[in-house]
Every structure is written in structure tokens, then in C-alpha cells.
Design a protein around this motif. Structure first.
Motif, mmCIF file in Angstrom:
data_model
loop_
_atom_site.group_PDB
_atom_site.id
_atom_site.type_symbol
_atom_site.label_atom_id
_atom_site.label_comp_id
_atom_site.label_asym_id
_atom_site.label_seq_id
_atom_site.Cartn_x
_atom_site.Cartn_y
_atom_site.Cartn_z
ATOM 1 N N LYS A 52 0.885 -1.170 0.079
ATOM 2 C CA LYS A 52 -0.071 -0.116 0.056
ATOM 3 C C LYS A 52 0.866 1.223 -0.154
ATOM 4 O O LYS A 52 2.113 0.995 0.240
ATOM 5 C CB LYS A 52 -1.077 0.056 1.326
ATOM 6 N N ALA A 53 0.392 2.439 -0.397
ATOM 7 C CA ALA A 53 1.213 3.455 -0.536
ATOM 8 C C ALA A 53 1.071 4.278 0.777
ATOM 9 O O ALA A 53 0.018 4.418 1.305
ATOM 10 C CB ALA A 53 0.536 4.370 -1.576
ATOM 11 N N GLU A 54 2.364 4.864 1.204
ATOM 12 C CA GLU A 54 2.322 5.812 2.221
ATOM 13 C C GLU A 54 2.144 7.052 1.873
ATOM 14 O O GLU A 54 1.891 7.484 0.546
ATOM 15 C CB GLU A 54 3.892 5.804 2.962
ATOM 16 N N PRO A 61 4.985 -3.099 2.546
ATOM 17 C CA PRO A 61 4.330 -4.294 2.492
ATOM 18 C C PRO A 61 3.047 -4.063 3.178
ATOM 19 O O PRO A 61 2.797 -3.461 4.175
ATOM 20 C CB PRO A 61 5.493 -5.071 3.349
ATOM 21 N N ALA A 62 1.856 -4.858 2.834
ATOM 22 C CA ALA A 62 0.587 -4.883 3.395
ATOM 23 C C ALA A 62 -0.058 -6.406 3.373
ATOM 24 O O ALA A 62 0.664 -7.155 2.639
ATOM 25 C CB ALA A 62 -0.131 -4.083 2.744
ATOM 26 N N THR A 63 -0.979 -6.522 3.847
ATOM 27 C CA THR A 63 -1.933 -7.847 3.493
ATOM 28 C C THR A 63 -3.251 -7.624 2.720
ATOM 29 O O THR A 63 -3.489 -6.324 2.563
ATOM 30 C CB THR A 63 -2.408 -8.318 5.071
ATOM 31 N N MET A 71 -1.595 -5.564 -5.317
ATOM 32 C CA MET A 71 -0.567 -6.208 -5.673
ATOM 33 C C MET A 71 0.432 -5.487 -6.351
ATOM 34 O O MET A 71 -0.074 -4.823 -7.442
ATOM 35 C CB MET A 71 -0.787 -7.675 -6.500
ATOM 36 N N GLU A 72 1.720 -5.474 -6.019
ATOM 37 C CA GLU A 72 2.775 -4.584 -6.965
ATOM 38 C C GLU A 72 2.874 -5.227 -8.241
ATOM 39 O O GLU A 72 3.349 -6.444 -8.273
ATOM 40 C CB GLU A 72 3.798 -4.197 -6.158
ATOM 41 N N THR A 73 2.922 -4.489 -9.137
ATOM 42 C CA THR A 73 3.625 -5.034 -10.334
ATOM 43 C C THR A 73 4.872 -5.115 -10.703
ATOM 44 O O THR A 73 5.673 -4.007 -10.084
ATOM 45 C CB THR A 73 3.287 -4.104 -11.663
#
Length: 137
Positions: A52-54, A61-63, A71-73
Motif C-alpha cells: 500500500k502507498a504511504e 508491505p501490506a496484507t 498487488m505490486e507490478t
């Protein structure tokens, strides 16, 4: 006929080189974003972990269940059918209208016009079925 279709969710059955020179490992999740030569190869968007973006714009990292998580590309790769395993078809993941739109977006304009004509024919046919016929006097 193509074994996989546009927007299918897939995993890699072996490691694959990405466009930027990195390597995506076996079992990396992905989504088909382009079909080449009727399924001889596919352009696949490959994903890493959940992030997730801060506030500052960095990813942390996130759940999967965290608000704003995605989901990061990790990259794009040209992948061959033997290197892919279907996880879920596009048909299963989206409704028929969304699937039709994705198909239409990949047709030339003259074929889209034919689909439009047919859809209008079906619409007129449906309106006639819904409207009760006025009995003749």
C-alpha cells in the motif's frame, strides 16, 4: 485458437525474463494483457507481494485485506503457453458485459460496427417481445 485469453489470471510454471532484465520466479502471479499471433505468446503483467502507498508515496508491505492494498507490478514479460498455468479465466472473474468490452477493445473498428449492428437488432427484437401486440380489429 488461443489457449488463454485476454485478462486471464495465470501463474508461471517456470522462471521468465522480464522486459527490464530481471527474472520473475516460478509461481509468480500474473494477468494476460496482450495475446500475440493467436496465442503463440502472451504479454503478461506479473505481480509481487501486497503493498500500500504511504502518505509520502512510498510502497510498504501490506496484507490483502488492508484498505488501499494492491498487488505490486514487478514487470511485463513475453510468456509462452507452456510457461503458464491458468488460475482463473477472465470469464470467471468478470461479468459478461466487462468481458464483451475487453473483446471489443481488441477488434478493428469495422468489426465493432458489425457487433453494434447485431446488438441493435437484438435490442429491437427484445422490445418487440416486451411490447404486447395490439389485436387487429
Amino acid at each position: 485458437m488461443s489457449k488463454f485469453q485476454l485478462l486471464d489470471a495465470v501463474t508461471l510454471t517456470e522462471a521468465v525474463a522480464l522486459a527490464d532484465g530481471e527474472i520473475a520466479p516460478q509461481q509468480t502471479a500474473g494477468k494476460i494483457v496482450e495475446v500475440f499471433k493467436n496465442g503463440e505468446a502472451y504479454l503478461v503483467e506479473l505481480f509481487g507481494g501486497w503493498v500500500k502507498a504511504e502518505v509520502g508515496g512510498d510502497f510498504v508491505p501490506a496484507t490483502e485485506d488492508e484498505p488501499g492494498a494492491f498487488m505490486e507490478t514487478i514487470g511485463l514479460g513475453t510468456v509462452y503457453p507452456h510457461q503458464l498455468q491458468l488460475v482463473k479465466s477472465a470469464d470467471e472473474m468478470m461479468g459478461i458485459r466487462e468481458h464483451l468490452l475487453s473483446v471489443l477493445n481488441n477488434l478493428p473498428d469495422e468489426l465493432v460496427a458489425e457487433v453494434c449492428d447485431f446488438a441493435e437488432f437484438l435490442q429491437e427484437k427484445q422490445q418487440k417481445v416486451r411490447s404486447p401486440q395490439t389485436p387487429a380489429r
